[in-house]
Structure formats: C-alpha cells, structure tokens
Write a protein that holds these residues in place. Structure first.
Motif, PDB file in Angstrom:
ATOM      1  N   SER A 199       0.836  -1.208   0.000  1.00  0.00           N
ATOM      2  CA  SER A 199       0.000   0.000   0.000  1.00  0.00           C
ATOM      3  C   SER A 199       0.869   1.256   0.000  1.00  0.00           C
ATOM      4  CB  SER A 199      -0.935   0.005   1.205  1.00  0.00           C
ATOM      5  OG  SER A 199      -0.201   0.037   2.420  1.00  0.00           O
ATOM      6  N   ARG A 251      -6.792  -5.897  -3.933  1.00  0.00           N
ATOM      7  CA  ARG A 251      -7.746  -4.816  -3.662  1.00  0.00           C
ATOM      8  C   ARG A 251      -7.633  -4.285  -2.229  1.00  0.00           C
ATOM      9  NH1 ARG A 251     -13.440  -5.831  -6.847  1.00  0.00           N
ATOM     10  NH2 ARG A 251     -12.542  -6.435  -8.852  1.00  0.00           N
ATOM     11  N   GLU A 257     -11.648   0.225  -9.193  1.00  0.00           N
ATOM     12  CA  GLU A 257     -10.797  -0.511  -8.252  1.00  0.00           C
ATOM     13  C   GLU A 257     -10.204  -1.751  -8.900  1.00  0.00           C
ATOM     14  OE1 GLU A 257     -12.069  -3.084  -4.624  1.00  0.00           O
ATOM     15  OE2 GLU A 257     -11.782  -1.045  -3.853  1.00  0.00           O
ATOM     16  N   THR A 294     -13.509  10.605  -2.605  1.00  0.00           N
ATOM     17  CA  THR A 294     -14.511   9.678  -3.139  1.00  0.00           C
ATOM     18  C   THR A 294     -15.820  10.422  -3.327  1.00  0.00           C
ATOM     19  OG1 THR A 294     -13.498   7.789  -2.020  1.00  0.00           O
ATOM     20  CG2 THR A 294     -15.781   7.537  -2.744  1.00  0.00           C
ATOM     21  N   ARG A 339      -7.127  -0.401  -1.416  1.00  0.00           N
ATOM     22  CA  ARG A 339      -8.054   0.354  -0.570  1.00  0.00           C
ATOM     23  C   ARG A 339      -7.302   1.069   0.555  1.00  0.00           C
ATOM     24  NH1 ARG A 339     -11.517  -4.727  -0.312  1.00  0.00           N
ATOM     25  NH2 ARG A 339     -12.684  -4.670  -2.266  1.00  0.00           N
TER      26      ARG A 339
END
Length: 255
Positions: free
Chosen positions: A12, A48, A37, A66, A52
């Motif tokens: 990440s 994913r 995504e 968002t 995220r």
C-alpha cells in the motif's frame, strides 16, 4: 551505532508513493477520475485490500476524494493562486494584465529553454500534436476554441520543462487566464491578421522546440508575448479613444 534493519515496504505504501508522484508531476490532474478498483489493482499488480488501504491514506492526506456513485477522484489540490479579492483587483486594473504578461515572458522563456534540454520525445510529440490542433482550428475562426488550444500549447511546454513547482504554479494561473481574469483572450482573435500572426508565432516556437534549440525557443516565446502585449495595449488605447469620442459626441448632442 544507531543503524536499523531495512524493512520491505508495504504494498500500500508503494501504491501511495506512485500515485503521489503522478499527482506531483501533473500526470494525474485535479478532478481526474481514477480507474475502477478492479482495473487499478490489475494495473498496479496489487490486491484490492492493499489498494483500498493506499486510497484511504491518500484521502486522509487530502490528495484523493470519493464521490458517491462516481468513484475516486484527484482532489482539487491546486485551487487558485490568488484570493478572490486579489483576483477582482487584477481584473479591474490594466497594470496587473501587463505585469502578468511580463511574468509569463520570463517564466515561459525559461520553460521553453528547459523543454529543449529536458523534454522526452513523447513530450515534444504532445507539443507538436497540440500545434496541429491549432492549425486545424484556425480556418474555423472560433475564438473560444483557438484560445483554449493556445493555452493548452503553452501548458504543454510548461509540462515538458519537468519542473514540478513551475508546473503547478502555472497550471493554476492558466486556469485564471482561461476564465478571462487577466485579459479577454477573444479580443486578440478579432482581426484576421492578428490571428495569422499568432499562428505563425506558435509555429516558430514549435519548430524551435522540435529542433531542441533552447536559444531559438526562448527567443520565439519572448517575441510572441511581446506581440501579445503590444496587441493588448493597442486594443486598450483604441477603446479609450472610442470612449472619449463617444463622450464628446454626447456632450455636443446635449448642448
């Protein structure tokens, strides 16, 4: 000695760094929508959940946002370079217009010089493509379209200079230019001779850039903005003379 083991970076964190770099370099622009995504995780080669986590961190940092039902977007991180009060002041005074042109002359001359030395072949193709759009738009005599492409051409040079501070500063200022805050660009496209001159000036800039000749490119940019300044001064002088003539006419009529 206070050395510590080097730990492998989380996936990440790698994603965060990559998206930050894309925003920093102006490749991802404010308001631009990120891929879905699924598509983005495939492109980045991460799961994913890792994606995220990265998106959540970038949202916390104010770089992504968002929008319900629409997806994830680059936040409007640029804003305006100036406060609304200062923008209104600029719009009301000719001095600001000509100071802005002088600023552009210095900065864009430097950007053209840097682009000749720093631009990739892809950067130069982008500049040439925008110029070809300008040529194609010329016979249509659509001032709004020509003005938009003109701004795109100059921004492509800024982007090709590969200076991220210059890029973000000028992108914000060009948004104000497009909105007519500094001057009404359509004024310059009224006369056919002016339109033809401007096209040839942009051609000269493009030719110099494609040759990677920094001296010629800088000189072409300076000559172009000198012309812009002269054209605007002439237009403003004509408007003042027109206003004086109208006042005299009204005075004679009222006598």
């Amino acid at each position: 000695m206070p050395f510590q083991k080097v730990l492998p970076e989380k996936l990440s964190t790698s994603v965060v760094r990559q998206i930050e770099q894309l925003i920093l370099r102006g490749i991802l622009r404010p308001g631009e929508r990120l891929p879905s995504e699924r598509e983005l995780s495939d492109r980045l080669g991460v799961s994913r959940p890792s994606l995220r986590e990265a998106v959540a961190e970038l949202q916390d940092n104010g770089l992504l946002e968002t929008r319900a039902g629409s997806g994830v977007f680059v936040a409007e991180v640029l804003g305006n370079a100036f406060s609304p009060a200062l923008i209104r002041l600029f719009a009301a005074h000719d001095e600001a217009v000509f100071d802005y042109i002088a600023f552009r002359r210095d900065i864009e001359g430097l950007a053209a010089d840097r682009a000749c030395r720093m631009a990739s072949d892809t950067d130069l193709r982008v500049i040439d493509t925008v110029f070809k759009r300008m040529e194609a738009a010329h016979p249509k005599r659509n001032p709004a379209e020509e003005a938009a492409i003109d701004a795109d051409f100059h921004m492509a040079i800024i982007e090709a200079s590969h200076n991220v501070i210059m890029l973000h500063m000028l992108r914000s200022m060009f948004d104000l230019l497009r909105e007519g805050v500094f001057y009404n660009r359509n004024v310059m496209f009224k006369q056919r001779t002016t339109r033809d001159d401007l096209l040839e000036q942009h051609r000269a800039i493009n030719v110099a850039l494609q040759k990677r000749d920094p001296v010629e490119a800088r000189a072409a940019v300076i000559a172009h903005l000198d012309y812009v300044e002269t054209a605007l001064r002439d237009e403003k002088r004509a408007l003042r003379n027109e206003a004086v003539a109208l006042q005299r006419f009204q005075h004679e009529k009222d006598r």
